[in-house]
Scaffold this active site. Structure first.
Site, short mmCIF file in Angstrom:
data_model
loop_
_atom_site.label_atom_id
_atom_site.label_comp_id
_atom_site.label_asym_id
_atom_site.label_seq_id
_atom_site.Cartn_x
_atom_site.Cartn_y
_atom_site.Cartn_z
N LYS A 66 0.85 -1.19 0.00
CA LYS A 66 0.00 0.00 0.00
C LYS A 66 0.88 1.23 0.00
CE LYS A 66 -4.14 1.85 0.56
NZ LYS A 66 -3.81 2.73 -0.57
N LYS A 90 5.22 2.15 8.47
CA LYS A 90 4.03 2.89 8.89
C LYS A 90 2.81 1.97 9.06
CE LYS A 90 3.52 6.58 6.40
NZ LYS A 90 3.11 7.54 5.33
N LYS A 102 5.19 2.36 -2.97
CA LYS A 102 5.07 3.78 -3.35
C LYS A 102 5.24 3.89 -4.85
CE LYS A 102 4.56 7.72 -1.10
NZ LYS A 102 3.99 7.88 0.24
N THR A 186 -5.15 12.49 6.92
CA THR A 186 -3.76 12.65 7.34
C THR A 186 -3.65 13.75 8.39
OG1 THR A 186 -3.12 11.95 5.13
CG2 THR A 186 -1.39 12.89 6.51
N ASN A 217 -2.73 19.37 1.52
CA ASN A 217 -3.89 18.73 2.15
C ASN A 217 -3.65 18.45 3.63
OD1 ASN A 217 -5.07 15.90 2.97
ND2 ASN A 217 -6.50 16.78 1.52
N SER A 354 -7.41 5.08 4.21
CA SER A 354 -7.34 4.34 2.94
C SER A 354 -7.73 2.88 3.18
CB SER A 354 -5.91 4.37 2.37
OG SER A 354 -5.71 5.52 1.60
N1 GLU Z 1 0.51 8.90 0.54
C1 GLU Z 1 0.05 8.71 1.87
C2 GLU Z 1 1.20 8.33 2.79
O1 GLU Z 1 2.33 8.65 2.53
C3 GLU Z 1 -1.13 7.77 1.95
C4 GLU Z 1 -0.89 6.39 1.43
C5 GLU Z 1 -2.17 5.56 1.30
O2 GLU Z 1 -3.24 6.05 1.64
O3 GLU Z 1 -2.04 4.42 0.85
O4 GLU Z 1 1.01 7.77 3.82
#
Ligand code: GLU
Length: 427
Positions: A66, A90, A102, A186, A217, A354
Site C-alpha cells: 500500500k 508505517k 510507493k 492525514t 492537504n 485508505s
Molecule cells: N501517501 C500517503 C502516505 O504517505 C497515503 C498512502 C495511502 O493512503 O495508501 O502515507
C-alpha cells in the site's frame, strides 16, 4: 548519503536496537519489486512528451502492499524506494494488514492542462496494471495527486480488466467508492497524535505556538483542527515562501486566499483582512528555525539536517511529511531533548482511512463520517500508546519506539514462515 541510504541505515540501526533477528532486518533492506516505465504523453498541441513513472513494492509480509503515487519533478527511484520502505514501517506501526509500496512520476503537474493530466494518470495505470490490484498492491494519493486523479486511474484499471474493482486504489472521489473523511485523514490523524502527546506532557494548547511548513492537504487540515482546539498557528508556508505573525493566523482565511491566488505570499496584503494581522514574509528555512513550541514539517523530505539542526528551537517536532529529518541528526535532536513525533506514526491517518476505504469497497457498504472518525481515533490512540509504553519503559526516543513496534510486528509475520533455528531443529 541519499534518501534511500538514509532510510536503510535507520532501519538497520533501529532494527538492531529493537532486538529483532538480523535476518529480519536484512530482509527489510531490499525491495520486493520495482517497475520503471516510460509514459509517452500526447500533449494538447499534438506533440508527444515522455515521462518516467515508478512503482516499488517494498515488503508484503503483513499484507498487500500500500502507498501513494506522487507527481513531482524531484521524484527518483531512490526516493520512491525510501517512501515504500517507510510505508512498510508505517502500516506496521498502526497495525493495518498491509505491506508498503510507493509510486511516482517525474513531472511538474502544474505545467500540464487538465486533459494532459488525465492522460498521464491513465498512462501510469496502464503501465502498472499488472503490478497493482486489490489483493496485491493498492495505490493512493500523495504529493500533487488527488481524488480526481485516483478516479481516472481506477476507471482505467476497470477498463483494462473489464470489471469494477474499486479496491484497487484508495482516495477516490466519494461517488466512485471513496470514503468519507479520507480527504482530512492525514491531518486529523496528526492532530490526534499531537493531542495525545500534549496530554502526556501536560502541554496546554493556548500556550503552544505552531509553525507549519507546507500548506497542502495534510498541513491545511492539521492547522484547521489545531486552531479549533486552541493552538496558535503563527507561521505557515508553501513552496513559494512563508508568513509569520506572533499573534497567529486564521487558518480558513489563509486557505481561502490560497485557493483564490494559488499562493500564500501576499496574504493579508490585499482585501479586507489586510490590516487585521501584522505579519512578516520569511523563507521556508527561517520557518523551521522559529522560536515556537511545535514545529510541523509537512512538505518535502530532508529539510532538517546537519546544516540547520543546531538552529532548531521547537521542543516538539511532528513529522507530517515523510522523512523530513535526516537520520544522521536523530541523535542530535534527542540529545537536546527535542521530542520528535515520527512520520511513521504522525502521518499514518491517511493510510489508515485508505484501509477503511478498501474495507468498505470489499464490503460494498459505506460507513458514516462518524464511524470513520471514531475508528481512526481508535487506531491512532492504540498506536500512540504502544509507542509511548516503549518510550517510557525503555527510555528510547519516540522514533526508536515506533520502529520497535513495527519491526517486532514484521518479525512475527516473517518468522511465522520459519527461522534459521526452526530449520536446524533448534527451535
Ligand atoms: N501517501 C500517503 C502516505 O504517505 C497515503 C498512502 C495511502 O493512503 O495508501 O502515507
Amino acid at each position: 548519503m541519499n534518501v534511500l541510504e538514509d532510510a536503510l541505515a535507520r532501519v538497520e540501526r533501529l532494527g538492531a536496537e529493537a532486538g529483532v533477528r538480523p535476518a529480519v532486518v536484512a530482509g527489510l533492506q531490499h525491495p520486493r519489486e520495482c517497475l520503471i516505465a516510460t509514459l509517452p504523453l500526447r500533449m494538447d498541441d499534438g506533440s508527444t512528451r515522455h515521462f518516467t513513472g515508478y512503482r516499488c513494492r517494498w515488503n508484503s509480509a503483513l499484507g498487500p502492499t500500500k502507498g501513494g503515487i506522487r507527481f513531482h519533478p524531484q521524484v527518483s527511484l531512490e526516493e520512491v524506494q525510501a517512501l515504500a520502505l517507510w510505508m512498510t514501517i508505517k502500516c506496521a506501526v498502526v497495525s493495518i494488514p498491509y505491506g508498503g509500496a510507493k509510486g511516482g512520476v517525474v513531472v511538474d503537474p502544474k505545467e500540464l492542462s487538465p486533459l494532459e493530466l488525465e492522460r498521464l494518470a491513465r498512462a501510469y495505470m496502464r503501465a502498472m496494471a499488472d503490478m497493482v490490484g486489490p489483493d496485491r498492491d493498492i495505490p493512493a494519493p500523495d504529493m500533487y495527486t488527488n481524488a480526481r486523479i485516483m478516479g481516472w486511474m481506477a476507471d482505467e484499471y476497470n477498463m483494462i480488466h473489464r470489471r469494477r474493482a474499486p479496491g484497487v486504489i484508495t482516495g477516490k472521489p466519494i461517488s466512485q467508492g471513496g470514503s468519507l473523511g479520507r480527504d482530512e485523514a492525514t491531518g486529523r490523524g496528526a492532530f490526534l497524535a499531537i493531542e495525545r502527546l500534549a496530554e502526556r506532557l501536560e502541554r496546554k494548547p493556548e500556550a503552544t505556538r505552531v509553525a507549519i511548513q507546507g500548506f497542502g492537504n495534510a498541513g491545511y487540515h492539521l492547522a484547521r483542527l489545531l486552531q479549533r482546539a486552541g493552538y496558535r498557528i503563527v507561521a505557515v508556508s508553501d513552496s513559494k515562501g512563508a508568513i509569520y505573525s506572533n499573534k497567529g493566523f486564521d487558518v480558513e482565511s489563509l486557505y481561502q486566499h490560497k485557493q483564490e491566488t494559488r499562493k500564500l505570499r501576499g496574504v493579508y496584503c490585499e482585501g479586507s483582512v489586510c490590516e487585521l494581522v501584522d505579519h512578516e514574509q520569511i523563507s521556508n528555512e527561517e520557518l523551521l528555525e522559529l522560536d515556537v513550541e511545535l514545529l510541523v514539517p509537512a512538505a518535502l523530505e530532508g529539510v532538517i539536517h546537519a546544516g540547520n539542526v543546531e538552529r532548531i528551537k521547537a521542543p516538539i517536532i511532528a513529522e507530517v511529511a515523510n522523512g523530513p529529518i535526516h537520520g544522521d541528526v536523530d541523535d542530535a535532536l534527542e540529545e537536546r531533548g527535542i521530542r520528535v513525533l515520527p512520520d511513521v506514526l504522525v502521518n499514518a491517518g491517511g493510510v489508515t482511512v485508505s484501509y477503511f476505504e478498501w474495507v468498505q469497497n470489499r464490503q460494498g457498504y459505506p460507513w458514516t463520517l462518524d464511524e470513520v472518525r471514531t475508528r481512526l481515533a481508535d487506531v491512532m490512540a492504540r498506536a500512540f500508546d504502544s509507542i509511548w509504553e516503549i518510550h517510557e519503559q525503555e527510555g528510547r526516543s519516540l522514533r526508536a519506539s515506533a520502529y520497535t513496534v513495527a519491526m517486532r510486528r514484521l518479525a512475527t509475520a516473517i518468522e511465522s514462515q520459519g527461522t534459521r533455528e526452526y530449520f536446524r531443529g533448534e527451535d
